[in-house]
Scaffold this motif. Structure first.
Motif, mmCIF file in Angstrom:
data_model
loop_
_atom_site.group_PDB
_atom_site.id
_atom_site.type_symbol
_atom_site.label_atom_id
_atom_site.label_comp_id
_atom_site.label_asym_id
_atom_site.label_seq_id
_atom_site.Cartn_x
_atom_site.Cartn_y
_atom_site.Cartn_z
ATOM 1 N N ARG A 95 41.566 59.994 9.531
ATOM 2 C CA ARG A 95 40.507 59.005 9.787
ATOM 3 C C ARG A 95 39.349 59.081 8.793
ATOM 4 O O ARG A 95 38.212 58.887 9.134
ATOM 5 N N ILE A 96 39.704 59.370 7.535
ATOM 6 C CA ILE A 96 38.664 59.450 6.501
ATOM 7 C C ILE A 96 38.677 58.154 5.690
ATOM 8 O O ILE A 96 39.742 57.706 5.250
ATOM 9 N N LEU A 97 37.509 57.564 5.520
ATOM 10 C CA LEU A 97 37.407 56.356 4.683
ATOM 11 C C LEU A 97 36.367 56.610 3.592
ATOM 12 O O LEU A 97 35.265 57.081 3.860
ATOM 13 N N ILE A 98 36.734 56.286 2.348
ATOM 14 C CA ILE A 98 35.837 56.505 1.207
ATOM 15 C C ILE A 98 35.482 55.161 0.584
ATOM 16 O O ILE A 98 36.376 54.329 0.333
ATOM 17 N N SER A 99 34.199 54.949 0.330
ATOM 18 C CA SER A 99 33.758 53.656 -0.202
ATOM 19 C C SER A 99 34.309 53.398 -1.595
ATOM 20 O O SER A 99 34.273 54.269 -2.471
ATOM 21 N N ASP A 100 34.765 52.156 -1.787
ATOM 22 C CA ASP A 100 35.222 51.760 -3.123
ATOM 23 C C ASP A 100 34.048 51.613 -4.096
ATOM 24 O O ASP A 100 34.225 51.511 -5.302
ATOM 25 N N ARG A 101 32.822 51.588 -3.556
ATOM 26 C CA ARG A 101 31.634 51.478 -4.420
ATOM 27 C C ARG A 101 30.997 52.836 -4.736
ATOM 28 O O ARG A 101 30.033 52.900 -5.492
ATOM 29 N N ALA A 102 31.508 53.903 -4.128
ATOM 30 C CA ALA A 102 30.939 55.237 -4.395
ATOM 31 C C ALA A 102 31.250 55.637 -5.833
ATOM 32 O O ALA A 102 32.325 55.318 -6.358
ATOM 33 N N HIS A 103 30.306 56.315 -6.460
ATOM 34 C CA HIS A 103 30.521 56.744 -7.851
ATOM 35 C C HIS A 103 31.291 58.054 -7.919
ATOM 36 O O HIS A 103 31.216 58.885 -7.004
ATOM 37 N N VAL A 104 32.036 58.201 -9.029
ATOM 38 C CA VAL A 104 32.902 59.370 -9.202
ATOM 39 C C VAL A 104 32.199 60.392 -10.097
ATOM 40 O O VAL A 104 31.663 60.039 -11.152
ATOM 41 N N VAL A 105 32.207 61.647 -9.640
ATOM 42 C CA VAL A 105 31.667 62.740 -10.466
ATOM 43 C C VAL A 105 32.809 63.243 -11.357
ATOM 44 O O VAL A 105 33.876 63.618 -10.865
ATOM 45 N N LEU A 106 32.577 63.207 -12.666
ATOM 46 C CA LEU A 106 33.611 63.623 -13.624
ATOM 47 C C LEU A 106 33.208 64.947 -14.274
ATOM 48 O O LEU A 106 32.030 65.341 -14.211
ATOM 49 N N PRO A 107 34.169 65.612 -14.912
ATOM 50 C CA PRO A 107 33.844 66.946 -15.488
ATOM 51 C C PRO A 107 32.697 66.913 -16.490
ATOM 52 O O PRO A 107 31.945 67.882 -16.608
ATOM 53 N N TYR A 108 32.527 65.772 -17.195
ATOM 54 C CA TYR A 108 31.418 65.745 -18.158
ATOM 55 C C TYR A 108 30.059 65.720 -17.453
ATOM 56 O O TYR A 108 29.054 66.152 -18.007
ATOM 57 N N HIS A 109 30.018 65.246 -16.208
ATOM 58 C CA HIS A 109 28.747 65.284 -15.474
ATOM 59 C C HIS A 109 28.339 66.737 -15.196
ATOM 60 O O HIS A 109 27.184 67.108 -15.379
#
Ligand code: GDP
Ligand code: IMO
Ligand code: MG
Length: 429
Positions: A95-109
């Protein structure tokens, strides 16, 4: 059905996870709306400690839906590991929902977070080095990669190319660091995308349906009021808005959808990382050290020792104003059980005059003097007490004085990490 926002009233680690887990008994849905894996929320159920960083604290019940809203920044590796670990412990993760508008943390961050901190030297912020700040920087600069991009292979390949070229240039030319390899990152994150795709949706639209069907919703704050990018002790803050207003923007609902706001207040004050701290205790064998050792005040995410000090009612009163608090949830009162004298900061003085508000200027804040009231301790083990009226008189006096200064009613008092160690003075859900 009501909706309740739970926020931190100090500098984080107040016990938001415990309070959200407790209130989630009666909620259908729990929503995280800000921050990322810089959060560390420990929830103890039947003596098992669950350390949550991105998953909402409602996850430990069967049948509750957990949302990661658009205001959250998602590190795919961290959230997938969290889902994996919690599934291993027998928790239902369907029952986990993740927003399609959430930003992704990448290794360069994360790399940039480390390099920026190192470059600041003694002025460093003391971040969790997880790339939270650089990810929000990309969001605001309109160069971020969102979950909807991550799960679209063509778009992701394109956006990653542009971003990685730009970030590699900064890493190598400004900081003299090592560049990242595009193909390797593309492969790793394509694999993450395949695993995350089933969870990604328009969570704002999904929440609209939740509200329309009259379900009870809890919004779980991460970080805290004084780590807020606008209202905290800037620049020693996080890069998002943990305050209650962002429960709406960070999850895609409107302000009228919020019924109550609960401010979680630790019975004393702690802070991890750098920055001003008016009531800090710098002793090595006095009350500050006692709080740290008795309270095991070491960070969940980084293991760093938390700085400790007396409860600052001026901060909590300010948090009440900034978040429209209608109830206080006091946690960790039991940590003060064996302290013969307890102080509470009830006002600030600057240049000999009382000031009503926390100054924006750190230069002024550094010169602020705390005005203390001293309380007799209760010198009794309260961890087994289950009703407010049975608390020792001195403990009640301490809490009631806080409530009076802050101008907000007591809603919950917590005397231990367990679910049952919770006294409810006001039913919210
Ligand atoms: P959060 O980030 O606000 O969720 O707080 P953390 O989980 O980082 O830190 C709070 C710690 O205190 C956790 O280990 C909780 O299990 C624990 N805790 C919460 N409430 C109480 C309480 O009333 N008494 C004691 N002794 N521990 C508590
Ligand atoms: P929870 O949700 C305590 C602090 C960091 C640092 C500053 C900036 O568990 O209460 P960041 O990595 O966000 O750029 O670091 O903010 N910080 C927290 N302190 N609790 C937290 O979360 C925190 N999240 C960030 O220590 O001082
Ligand atoms: Mg924490």
């Amino acid at each position: 059905m009501p909706s309740v926002v739970v926020i931190g009233s100090q500098w984080g680690d107040e016990g938001k996870g415990k309070i959200v887990d407790y209130l989630a008994q009666k909620a259908d849905v729990v929503v995280r709306y800000s921050g990322g894996s810089n959060a560390g929320h420990t929830v103890v159920v039947d003596d098992v400690a669950y350390k949550l960083r991105l998953l909402p604290s409602g996850i430990l019940y069967h049948g509750k839906t957990c949302f990661l809203g658009n205001g959250v920044v998602i590190n795919p590796g961290v959230v997938l590991k969290e889902i994996h670990d919690i599934k291993e412990k027998g928790v239902d993760i369907s029952r986990i929902l993740i927003s399609d508008r959430a930003h992704v943390v990448l290794p360069y961050h994360a790399r940039l977070d480390e390099l920026q901190e190192a470059a600041l030297g003694t002025n460093k912020i003391g971040t969790t080095k997880g790339g939270i700040g650089p990810c929000y920087m990309d969001k605001v600069a309109r160069t971020g990669i969102r979950m909807c991009d991550l799960i679209d292979p063509e778009i992701f390949a394109e956006k990653l190319k542009v971003q990685l070229d730009a970030k590699n240039a900064i890493i190598t030319k400004i900081y003299g660091g090592e560049p990242f390899d595009y193909d390797q990152m593309l492969k790793e994150f394509t694999d993450f995308a395949d695993q995350l795709r089933p969870y990604v949706t328009d969570t704002g639209a999904a929440l609209d349906e939740v509200f329309a069907s009259g379900k009870a919703v809890l919004f779980e704050g991460a970080q805290a009021t004084f780590l807020d990018i606008d209202h905290g002790t800037y620049p020693y803050v996080t890069s998002s808005n943990p305050t209650a207003g962002n429960a709406t923007t960070g999850s895609g609902v409107g302000p009228r959808d919020i019924d109550h706001v609960v401010g979680v207040v630790k019975a004393y004050t702690t802070r991890v990382g750098e920055g001003p701290f008016v009531t800090e205790l710098l002793d090595t064998d006095g009350p500050g050290n006692y709080m740290r050792e008795t309270g095991h005040e070491y960070g969940t995410v980084t293991g760093r020792a938390r700085r400790c000090g007396w409860l600052d009612a001026v901060m909590v009163r300010t948090a009440a104003r900034l978040n429209s608090l209608d109830y206080l949830a006091i946690t960790r009162l039991d940590i003060l059980d064996k302290m013969p004298k307890i102080k509470m900061c009830v006002a600030y003085k600057y240049e000999g005059q009382e000031i009503k508000h926390i100054p924006a200027s750190l230069k002024v804040l550094a010169q602020v003097e705390p005005v203390y009231e001293e309380f007799d301790g209760w010198m009794t083990d309260i961890t087994g007490i289950r009703s407010y009226d049975e608390l020792p008189l001195n403990a009640r006096k301490y809490l009631e004085r806080l409530s009076e200064i802050v101008g907000v009613e007591l809603g919950i008092v917590s005397v231990g990490a367990g679910r049952q160690q919770t006294m409810v003075l006001k039913e919210l859900l």
